[in-house]
Design a protein around this motif. Structure first.
Motif, PDB file in Angstrom:
ATOM      1  N   ARG A   1      26.182  17.798  49.181  1.00  0.00           N
ATOM      2  CA  ARG A   1      26.371  16.345  49.185  1.00  0.00           C
ATOM      3  C   ARG A   1      26.254  15.793  50.608  1.00  0.00           C
ATOM      4  NH1 ARG A   1      29.325  12.287  50.361  1.00  0.00           N
ATOM      5  NH2 ARG A   1      30.694  13.598  51.607  1.00  0.00           N
TER       6      ARG A   1
ATOM      7  N   GLN B   1      28.855  22.692  46.799  1.00  0.00           N
ATOM      8  CA  GLN B   1      28.518  21.346  46.347  1.00  0.00           C
ATOM      9  C   GLN B   1      28.798  20.282  47.405  1.00  0.00           C
ATOM     10  OE1 GLN B   1      29.900  20.435  42.374  1.00  0.00           O
ATOM     11  NE2 GLN B   1      29.913  18.242  42.774  1.00  0.00           N
ATOM     12  N   GLU B   2      29.890  20.396  48.119  1.00  0.00           N
ATOM     13  CA  GLU B   2      30.216  19.390  49.132  1.00  0.00           C
ATOM     14  C   GLU B   2      29.279  19.468  50.335  1.00  0.00           C
ATOM     15  OE1 GLU B   2      32.334  16.681  49.200  1.00  0.00           O
ATOM     16  OE2 GLU B   2      32.134  17.196  47.085  1.00  0.00           O
TER      17      GLU B   2
END
Length: 298
Positions: free
Chosen positions: A265, A261-262
Motif C-alpha cells: 500500500r 500488504q501495508e
C-alpha cells in the motif's frame, strides 16, 4: 532506409529529455548503422512503441524473427541488457545481442500485439503476477543496478517542488512520509523489473508470457508490484466502486505474491503520487488527475 521516429517517443522525449532532439536527429543514422552491422532486414517500426526507445521488428540473416531496440543513454540501455542477461530468458525476453554503450539491443521476437492486458482483468492480473514472481531473483553479486532508495530519492526531490501546491500537498507529504518509513527496513533485496505493468508482458513461443522493457532496480518486491496495482487506472476511476476495487486488488496481489500488504500500500501510494506530480510538471493534467485521484483511495 526511410525512417521516422514514432510520435509517442518524440513526445515522451520532449517531456523528459532536454537533449532529446539531439538523439532523435542522430537516430535515423544510428538505426541504419545498427541494421547494416547485424545484416538485418527491417519489417516495420513498432507503433505506437515505447516512451524511451524505438523498437523495430526485424529478421536476421538466417530469417529468424527478432526485435531491435535503440535507446538514449538516459534510458539506461546497458542496465536493461544486464538484467535481461541475468534472468537468462526465465520470465523475460531473451537477449540475442547487446551493445549497451551504443544503446542497441537485439532480442527474441514475441507477439507484440498480444499482451496480458488483452485478457479479462482477473486473468490478466493472475498471469502478470505469475510472470513477475519469476523475475524476483537475487541480483548479481557485484551489480551496477540503481537501488530503490536511489531512484526514489531522485523522484522525492523532484516531488518536493509540488509541496507548495495546496491541492496536492497533502498527498505529496503522505507519499514522502511513506517512502521514508519503507526505506528504514526493507525485507529483501531482489532484482526488480522496475516498470512492470500488464502491457509489459507479451505472448511468447518459449513460454506463454514473457516480460519486456525493464528499467531494472534492486530493492524489495513490493516496490515492483506497486505499479501493477494501478493498471487500467482509467477503468478504476470510471467505476463507482473504484476505491473498493483498488483496496481489494492490493490485498489480493499481496497475498498471492506473499508481499506485506501495508508495504505494498505504501509503495503504491508513493509511485502513484510521483507519477501524478510528474504528469502535472510536464503538462499532462488529465493523466495527473487520474493518478492523484487513485492515490487518494490508497
Amino acid at each position: 532506409m526511410a525512417f521516422e521516429p514514432p510520435r509517442r517517443l518524440v513526445r515522451a522525449l520532449g517531456e523528459t529529455a532536454p537533449d532529446g532532439d539531439e538523439w532523435l536527429k542522430k537516430l535515423p543514422g544510428a538505426v541504419e548503422q545498427a541494421v547494416a552491422q547485424r545484416e538485418l532486414t527491417v519489417e516495420r517500426v513498432q507503433v505506437p512503441g515505447g516512451r524511451s526507445s524505438v523498437v523495430l521488428l526485424v529478421r536476421r540473416s538466417d530469417d529468424t524473427p527478432a526485435v531491435l531496440k535503440l535507446a538514449p543513454r538516459r534510458a539506461r540501455p546497458e542496465s536493461e541488457a544486464a538484467a535481461l542477461a541475468h534472468w537468462g530468458g526465465l520470465g523475460a525476453v531473451q537477449v540475442l545481442e547487446a551493445d549497451g554503450p551504443a544503446g542497441v539491443l537485439l532480442v527474441e521476437r514475441l507477439h507484440p500485439e498480444v499482451s496480458v492486458r488483452s485478457l479479462p482483468e482477473a486473468k490478466a492480473l493472475l498471469e502478470a503476477a505469475g510472470t513477475l514472481r519469476r523475475l524476483w531473483v537475487p541480483p548479481p553479486g557485484t551489480h551496477v543496478f540503481e537501488t530503490v532508495a536511489e531512484r526514489t530519492g531522485r523522484q522525492a526531490a523532484a516531488m518536493a517542488g509540488a509541496a507548495g501546491d495546496a491541492e496536492v500537498a497533502p498527498l505529496v507529504a503522505a507519499a514522502l512520509a511513506a517512502r521514508e518509513e519503507l526505506l528504514t527496513a526493507p525485507p529483501e533485496q531482489r532484482l526488480l523489473h522496475g516498470t512492470f505493468r500488464q502491457s509489459k508482458v507479451l505472448a511468447g513461443e518459449r513460454m506463454p508470457w514473457l516480460a519486456v522493457g525493464p528499467d531494472p532496480v534492486v530493492g524489495e518486491c513490493a516496490f515492483d508490484l506497486a505499479r501493477l496495482v494501478r493498471d487500467r487506472v482509467e477503468d478504476l476511476i470510471a467505476s463507482p466502486s473504484g476505491a473498493s476495487i483498488t483496496r481489494r486488488r492490493i490485498k489480493r496481489l499481496a497475498e498471492s505474491l506473499e508481499v506485506d500488504q501495508e508495504r505494498l500500500r505504501g509503495w503504491t501510494l508513493f509511485r502513484a503520487v510521483e507519477s501524478g506530480v510528474r504528469a502535472l510538471r510536464v503538462g499532462r493534467p488529465k493523466d495527473a488527475e487520474l493518478l492523484l485521484e487513485f492515490a487518494g483511495w490508497v
